[in-house]
Design a protein around this motif. Structure first.
Motif, short mmCIF file in Angstrom:
data_model
loop_
_atom_site.label_atom_id
_atom_site.label_comp_id
_atom_site.label_asym_id
_atom_site.label_seq_id
_atom_site.Cartn_x
_atom_site.Cartn_y
_atom_site.Cartn_z
N ALA A 97 32.48 -2.74 66.17
CA ALA A 97 31.04 -2.62 65.88
C ALA A 97 30.83 -1.61 64.76
CB ALA A 97 30.30 -2.18 67.14
N GLY A 98 29.90 -1.92 63.88
CA GLY A 98 29.60 -1.00 62.78
C GLY A 98 30.48 -1.16 61.57
N VAL A 99 31.36 -2.17 61.56
CA VAL A 99 32.23 -2.42 60.41
C VAL A 99 31.75 -3.68 59.69
CG1 VAL A 99 34.57 -2.93 59.60
CG2 VAL A 99 34.21 -1.37 61.54
N GLU A 100 31.44 -3.53 58.41
CA GLU A 100 31.00 -4.67 57.59
C GLU A 100 31.99 -4.87 56.45
OE1 GLU A 100 27.33 -5.99 54.61
OE2 GLU A 100 27.05 -4.31 56.02
N VAL A 101 32.48 -6.08 56.30
CA VAL A 101 33.50 -6.40 55.29
C VAL A 101 32.94 -7.43 54.32
CG1 VAL A 101 35.85 -7.24 54.90
CG2 VAL A 101 35.31 -5.97 56.98
N ARG A 102 33.10 -7.17 53.02
CA ARG A 102 32.61 -8.10 52.00
C ARG A 102 33.72 -8.38 51.00
NH1 ARG A 102 30.33 -6.98 47.09
NH2 ARG A 102 30.13 -4.77 47.68
N ARG A 103 34.07 -9.67 50.86
CA ARG A 103 35.12 -10.04 49.91
C ARG A 103 34.68 -9.75 48.49
NH1 ARG A 103 37.31 -16.16 49.48
NH2 ARG A 103 38.11 -15.67 51.58
N LEU A 104 35.65 -9.29 47.67
CA LEU A 104 35.39 -9.00 46.27
C LEU A 104 36.08 -10.02 45.38
CD1 LEU A 104 35.97 -5.12 46.28
CD2 LEU A 104 33.78 -6.32 46.36
N THR A 105 35.49 -10.28 44.23
CA THR A 105 36.14 -11.10 43.21
C THR A 105 37.05 -10.20 42.40
OG1 THR A 105 34.23 -12.57 43.07
CG2 THR A 105 35.79 -12.61 41.23
N THR A 106 38.32 -10.53 42.32
CA THR A 106 39.30 -9.66 41.69
C THR A 106 40.04 -10.37 40.56
OG1 THR A 106 40.96 -10.29 43.34
CG2 THR A 106 39.64 -8.32 43.79
N LEU A 107 40.63 -9.57 39.69
CA LEU A 107 41.44 -10.10 38.60
C LEU A 107 42.66 -10.84 39.14
CD1 LEU A 107 42.18 -10.23 35.54
CD2 LEU A 107 43.36 -8.04 35.86
N ASP A 108 43.29 -10.28 40.17
CA ASP A 108 44.48 -10.87 40.77
C ASP A 108 44.08 -11.59 42.06
OD1 ASP A 108 46.92 -11.55 41.79
OD2 ASP A 108 47.56 -9.49 42.22
N PRO A 109 44.00 -12.92 42.05
CA PRO A 109 43.57 -13.64 43.25
C PRO A 109 44.63 -13.67 44.35
CG PRO A 109 44.21 -15.20 41.55
CD PRO A 109 44.28 -13.84 40.92
N THR A 110 45.85 -13.24 44.04
CA THR A 110 46.91 -13.25 45.04
C THR A 110 46.97 -11.94 45.84
OG1 THR A 110 48.59 -12.39 43.51
CG2 THR A 110 48.28 -14.77 43.59
N ARG A 111 46.23 -10.93 45.41
CA ARG A 111 46.15 -9.66 46.15
C ARG A 111 44.67 -9.37 46.38
NH1 ARG A 111 50.01 -5.53 43.97
NH2 ARG A 111 51.34 -6.01 45.75
N ARG A 112 44.15 -9.94 47.45
CA ARG A 112 42.71 -9.89 47.70
C ARG A 112 42.26 -8.50 48.12
NH1 ARG A 112 40.61 -14.80 47.33
NH2 ARG A 112 41.93 -16.63 47.66
#
Length: 255
Positions: free
Chosen positions: A72-87
């Motif tokens: 609870a209280g943890v929010e995760v948001r995916r980022l767009t990155t230069l290297d798509p193989t290391r998210r």
């Protein structure tokens, strides 16, 4: 912690270490545990890790805390990155429950030790990348012909490949030595890790760039694997430090 460590070593539980961004995350006592507040701008594998090891500030200093991704209280948001193989992901903590792993008095030494291991491990990865780029480039210039001759027979191509081979051997020696002395946990091990980081980072940047150019037009396309290696090399610098920061670490240790 033994339960988490055992499952992590077996591969059943994925852990990722958040960078030590001073003041970004703070921890407050809450009953028998702790609550985390703050955010991590970029966390490698933040979206897939089961738990995070987080550096958080307390009244006594910075400590290491364990918090679950699904807590609870943890929010995760995916980022767009230069290297798509290391998210990467941005993670926000809003009174997220956490366990104290390491007291502030011991945290600085452990973080330095982990930084040395990260430098040496990344150097080994870079050696593998250089090796792959050299072998695939040699295969390409051997099979492709121009003016009735293999591309690799031209002197300018030979010189570029020879430079890549020299970089590979220098990087391999530095990385192997860094990993060999790392268990000593001494200043010499820290120095070896910093040297490996400096040598291998410079070498992988040159090797990936040269591989794209020597592959010709196909090397610039999405269909070819070379661009993944370029992206990995470029993406590693802001995440783990560039060669200049590694050389600064060498100067710090030597002087």
């Amino acid at each position: 912690m033994d339960d988490v460590l055992g499952s992590a070593l077996s591969g059943e539980h994925i852990l990722t270490l958040a960078p030590d961004d001073e003041g970004a995350v703070r921890a407050e006592p809450a009953g028998e545990g702790w609550k985390l507040h703050g955010n991590i701008a970029r966390l490698v594998h933040g979206e897939i890790a089961d738990s995070y090891v987080v550096c958080a500030s307390t009244a006594e200093g910075t400590g290491l805390f364990l918090v679950g991704r699904e807590a609870a209280g943890v929010e995760v948001r995916r980022l767009t990155t230069l290297d798509p193989t290391r998210r990467q992901a941005a993670v926000t903590f809003d009174a997220a429950p956490a366990r104290l792993l390491l007291e502030p008095s011991r945290t600085p030494d452990v973080l330095r030790r982990l930084e040395d291991l990260a430098r040496a491990s990344l150097a080994c990865e870079h050696v593998g990348m250089i090796d792959r780029m050299l072998s695939s480039t040699v295969e390409h210039v051997t099979s492709r012909h121009q003016f009735g001759r293999p591309l690799g027979s031209f002197q300018v191509i030979k010189h570029r490949l020879a430079d890549m081979l020299v970089d590979l051997e220098r990087a391999r020696s530095a990385a192997r030595y860094a990993m060999a002395v790392w268990p000593e946990a001494s200043d010499s091990a820290s120095l070896a890790a910093a040297v490996a980081a400096a040598v291998c980072t410079d070498a992988v940047m040159r090797a990936t760039a040269d591989a794209v150019q020597l592959h010709g037009g196909i090397g610039f396309t999405w269909e070819h694997e070379a661009h993944y290696y370029v992206r990995r090399a470029l993406g590693d610098e802001p995440l783990f430090g560039d060669a200049r920061s590694a050389r600064a670490r060498i100067a710090e240790l030597v002087l």
